[in-house]
Scaffold this motif. Structure first.
Motif, PDB file in Angstrom:
ATOM      1  N   ASP A 112      34.927  32.890  44.092  1.00 43.27           N
ATOM      2  CA  ASP A 112      34.422  31.820  44.944  1.00 43.27           C
ATOM      3  C   ASP A 112      33.234  31.221  44.212  1.00 43.27           C
ATOM      4  OD1 ASP A 112      33.169  30.198  46.809  1.00 43.27           O
ATOM      5  OD2 ASP A 112      33.641  31.530  48.479  1.00 43.27           O
ATOM      6  N   ASN A 113      33.498  30.145  43.474  1.00 41.66           N
ATOM      7  CA  ASN A 113      32.452  29.567  42.634  1.00 41.66           C
ATOM      8  C   ASN A 113      31.268  29.058  43.447  1.00 41.66           C
ATOM      9  OD1 ASN A 113      33.845  30.126  40.291  1.00 41.66           O
ATOM     10  ND2 ASN A 113      34.862  28.134  40.244  1.00 41.66           N
ATOM     11  N   ALA A 114      31.553  28.583  44.634  1.00 42.09           N
ATOM     12  CA  ALA A 114      30.460  28.068  45.465  1.00 42.09           C
ATOM     13  C   ALA A 114      29.499  29.176  45.862  1.00 42.09           C
ATOM     14  CB  ALA A 114      31.038  27.394  46.708  1.00 42.09           C
ATOM     15  N   LYS A 115      30.023  30.394  45.985  1.00 47.03           N
ATOM     16  CA  LYS A 115      29.189  31.522  46.403  1.00 47.03           C
ATOM     17  C   LYS A 115      28.835  32.445  45.245  1.00 47.03           C
ATOM     18  CE  LYS A 115      31.062  31.662  51.104  1.00 47.03           C
ATOM     19  NZ  LYS A 115      31.748  32.510  52.120  1.00 47.03           N
ATOM     20  N   ASN A 116      29.283  32.083  44.028  1.00 52.14           N
ATOM     21  CA  ASN A 116      29.042  32.943  42.861  1.00 52.14           C
ATOM     22  C   ASN A 116      29.473  34.377  43.141  1.00 52.14           C
ATOM     23  OD1 ASN A 116      28.079  30.913  41.254  1.00 52.14           O
ATOM     24  ND2 ASN A 116      25.914  31.365  41.598  1.00 52.14           N
ATOM     25  N   THR A 117      30.668  34.519  43.683  1.00 51.88           N
ATOM     26  CA  THR A 117      31.181  35.833  44.051  1.00 51.88           C
ATOM     27  C   THR A 117      32.558  36.043  43.445  1.00 51.88           C
ATOM     28  OG1 THR A 117      29.971  35.802  46.142  1.00 51.88           O
ATOM     29  CG2 THR A 117      31.825  37.322  45.970  1.00 51.88           C
ATOM     30  N   VAL A 118      32.789  37.242  42.949  1.00 51.06           N
ATOM     31  CA  VAL A 118      34.102  37.628  42.440  1.00 51.06           C
ATOM     32  C   VAL A 118      34.585  38.828  43.244  1.00 51.06           C
ATOM     33  CG1 VAL A 118      35.427  38.389  40.452  1.00 51.06           C
ATOM     34  CG2 VAL A 118      33.502  36.836  40.142  1.00 51.06           C
ATOM     35  N   LEU A 119      35.809  38.745  43.703  1.00 50.98           N
ATOM     36  CA  LEU A 119      36.382  39.800  44.520  1.00 50.98           C
ATOM     37  C   LEU A 119      37.503  40.514  43.776  1.00 50.98           C
ATOM     38  CD1 LEU A 119      36.685  37.857  47.893  1.00 50.98           C
ATOM     39  CD2 LEU A 119      34.818  39.341  47.156  1.00 50.98           C
ATOM     40  N   LEU A 120      37.677  41.776  44.090  1.00 58.11           N
ATOM     41  CA  LEU A 120      38.823  42.537  43.612  1.00 58.11           C
ATOM     42  C   LEU A 120      39.452  43.202  44.828  1.00 58.11           C
ATOM     43  CD1 LEU A 120      40.433  43.398  41.085  1.00 58.11           C
ATOM     44  CD2 LEU A 120      39.112  45.527  41.139  1.00 58.11           C
ATOM     45  N   GLN A 121      40.563  42.679  45.251  1.00 58.87           N
ATOM     46  CA  GLN A 121      41.307  43.261  46.367  1.00 58.87           C
ATOM     47  C   GLN A 121      42.249  44.312  45.805  1.00 58.87           C
ATOM     48  OE1 GLN A 121      41.047  42.605  49.810  1.00 58.87           O
ATOM     49  NE2 GLN A 121      42.330  44.437  49.894  1.00 58.87           N
ATOM     50  N   MET A 122      42.075  45.544  46.262  1.00 59.78           N
ATOM     51  CA  MET A 122      42.871  46.652  45.750  1.00 59.78           C
ATOM     52  C   MET A 122      43.718  47.210  46.886  1.00 59.78           C
ATOM     53  SD  MET A 122      40.001  48.551  43.382  1.00 59.78           S
ATOM     54  CE  MET A 122      39.033  49.070  44.799  1.00 59.78           C
ATOM     55  N   SER A 123      45.007  47.299  46.668  1.00 54.57           N
ATOM     56  CA  SER A 123      45.898  47.875  47.662  1.00 54.57           C
ATOM     57  C   SER A 123      46.817  48.867  46.970  1.00 54.57           C
ATOM     58  CB  SER A 123      46.704  46.785  48.364  1.00 54.57           C
ATOM     59  OG  SER A 123      47.473  46.048  47.432  1.00 54.57           O
ATOM     60  N   GLY A 124      47.504  49.663  47.765  1.00 53.55           N
ATOM     61  CA  GLY A 124      48.371  50.683  47.181  1.00 53.55           C
ATOM     62  C   GLY A 124      47.608  51.602  46.247  1.00 53.55           C
ATOM     63  N   LEU A 125      46.408  51.968  46.648  1.00 49.97           N
ATOM     64  CA  LEU A 125      45.555  52.756  45.767  1.00 49.97           C
ATOM     65  C   LEU A 125      46.135  54.134  45.488  1.00 49.97           C
ATOM     66  CD1 LEU A 125      42.131  51.608  47.165  1.00 49.97           C
ATOM     67  CD2 LEU A 125      42.834  51.457  44.772  1.00 49.97           C
ATOM     68  N   LYS A 126      45.913  54.581  44.264  1.00 49.43           N
ATOM     69  CA  LYS A 126      46.411  55.875  43.800  1.00 49.43           C
ATOM     70  C   LYS A 126      45.221  56.724  43.366  1.00 49.43           C
ATOM     71  CE  LYS A 126      50.445  53.526  41.826  1.00 49.43           C
ATOM     72  NZ  LYS A 126      51.243  53.294  40.589  1.00 49.43           N
ATOM     73  N   PRO A 127      45.394  58.044  43.368  1.00 52.04           N
ATOM     74  CA  PRO A 127      44.287  58.897  42.907  1.00 52.04           C
ATOM     75  C   PRO A 127      43.799  58.528  41.502  1.00 52.04           C
ATOM     76  CG  PRO A 127      45.911  60.209  44.033  1.00 52.04           C
ATOM     77  CD  PRO A 127      46.499  58.828  43.921  1.00 52.04           C
ATOM     78  N   GLU A 128      44.699  58.066  40.660  1.00 52.31           N
ATOM     79  CA  GLU A 128      44.292  57.697  39.299  1.00 52.31           C
ATOM     80  C   GLU A 128      43.476  56.412  39.252  1.00 52.31           C
ATOM     81  OE1 GLU A 128      47.388  58.420  40.376  1.00 52.31           O
ATOM     82  OE2 GLU A 128      48.902  57.150  39.376  1.00 52.31           O
ATOM     83  N   ASP A 129      43.330  55.728  40.352  1.00 51.45           N
ATOM     84  CA  ASP A 129      42.429  54.575  40.422  1.00 51.45           C
ATOM     85  C   ASP A 129      40.978  55.000  40.632  1.00 51.45           C
ATOM     86  OD1 ASP A 129      44.957  52.880  42.286  1.00 51.45           O
ATOM     87  OD2 ASP A 129      44.446  52.545  40.177  1.00 51.45           O
ATOM     88  N   THR A 130      40.783  56.292  40.875  1.00 51.86           N
ATOM     89  CA  THR A 130      39.421  56.797  41.042  1.00 51.86           C
ATOM     90  C   THR A 130      38.614  56.563  39.774  1.00 51.86           C
ATOM     91  OG1 THR A 130      40.079  58.485  42.641  1.00 51.86           O
ATOM     92  CG2 THR A 130      38.034  58.865  41.422  1.00 51.86           C
ATOM     93  N   ALA A 131      37.489  55.880  39.930  1.00 50.14           N
ATOM     94  CA  ALA A 131      36.661  55.524  38.778  1.00 50.14           C
ATOM     95  C   ALA A 131      35.418  54.810  39.272  1.00 50.14           C
ATOM     96  CB  ALA A 131      37.430  54.615  37.824  1.00 50.14           C
ATOM     97  N   VAL A 132      34.507  54.571  38.352  1.00 51.36           N
ATOM     98  CA  VAL A 132      33.398  53.661  38.630  1.00 51.36           C
ATOM     99  C   VAL A 132      33.846  52.272  38.197  1.00 51.36           C
ATOM    100  CG1 VAL A 132      31.007  53.060  38.163  1.00 51.36           C
ATOM    101  CG2 VAL A 132      31.683  55.475  38.298  1.00 51.36           C
TER     102      VAL A 132
END
Length: 119
Positions: free
Chosen positions: A72-92
């Protein structure tokens, strides 16, 4: 001074969803490339997804079809929508930004937010 602040991390069960947000400040980011990286314990940081100012995106094969990056350039925001999460997605997860179009290395980084996916 460029500042990137991530939020939205947490603990979620496998199959669940989370939305990460990166608030950027200190510049006009409208023509920058923004990205999400992640780092598993003991491993190198890896690209998860990136988006350029014209809306082009790039995803790691491991997250294609499950994660969506948007900005959202107007808000200077970047989103990451994550679905179907798996244990291997665990991270910083880290937000990154650079004024170069598809940079090889990103100049600016956030402090990271922990995502933990339980099985």
């Amino acid at each position: 001074q460029v500042q990137l602040v991530e939020s939205g991390g947490g603990l979620v069960q496998a199959g669940g969803s989370l939305r990460l947000s990166c608030a950027a400040s200190g510049r006009n980011f409208s023509r920058w490339t923004m990205a999400w990286y992640r780092q598993h314990p003991g491993k190198q940081r890896e690209l998860v997804a990136a988006i350029t100012y014209d809306g082009s995106t790039n995803y790691a094969d491991s997250v294609k079809g499950r994660f969506t990056i948007s900005s959202d350039n107007a808000k200077n925001t970047v989103l990451l929508q994550m679905s179907g999460l798996k244990p291997e997605d665990t991270a910083v997860y880290y937000c990154a930004a650079d004024p170069v179009f598809w940079p090889r290395e990103y100049r600016y980084w956030g402090q990271g937010t922990q995502v933990t996916v339980s099985s």
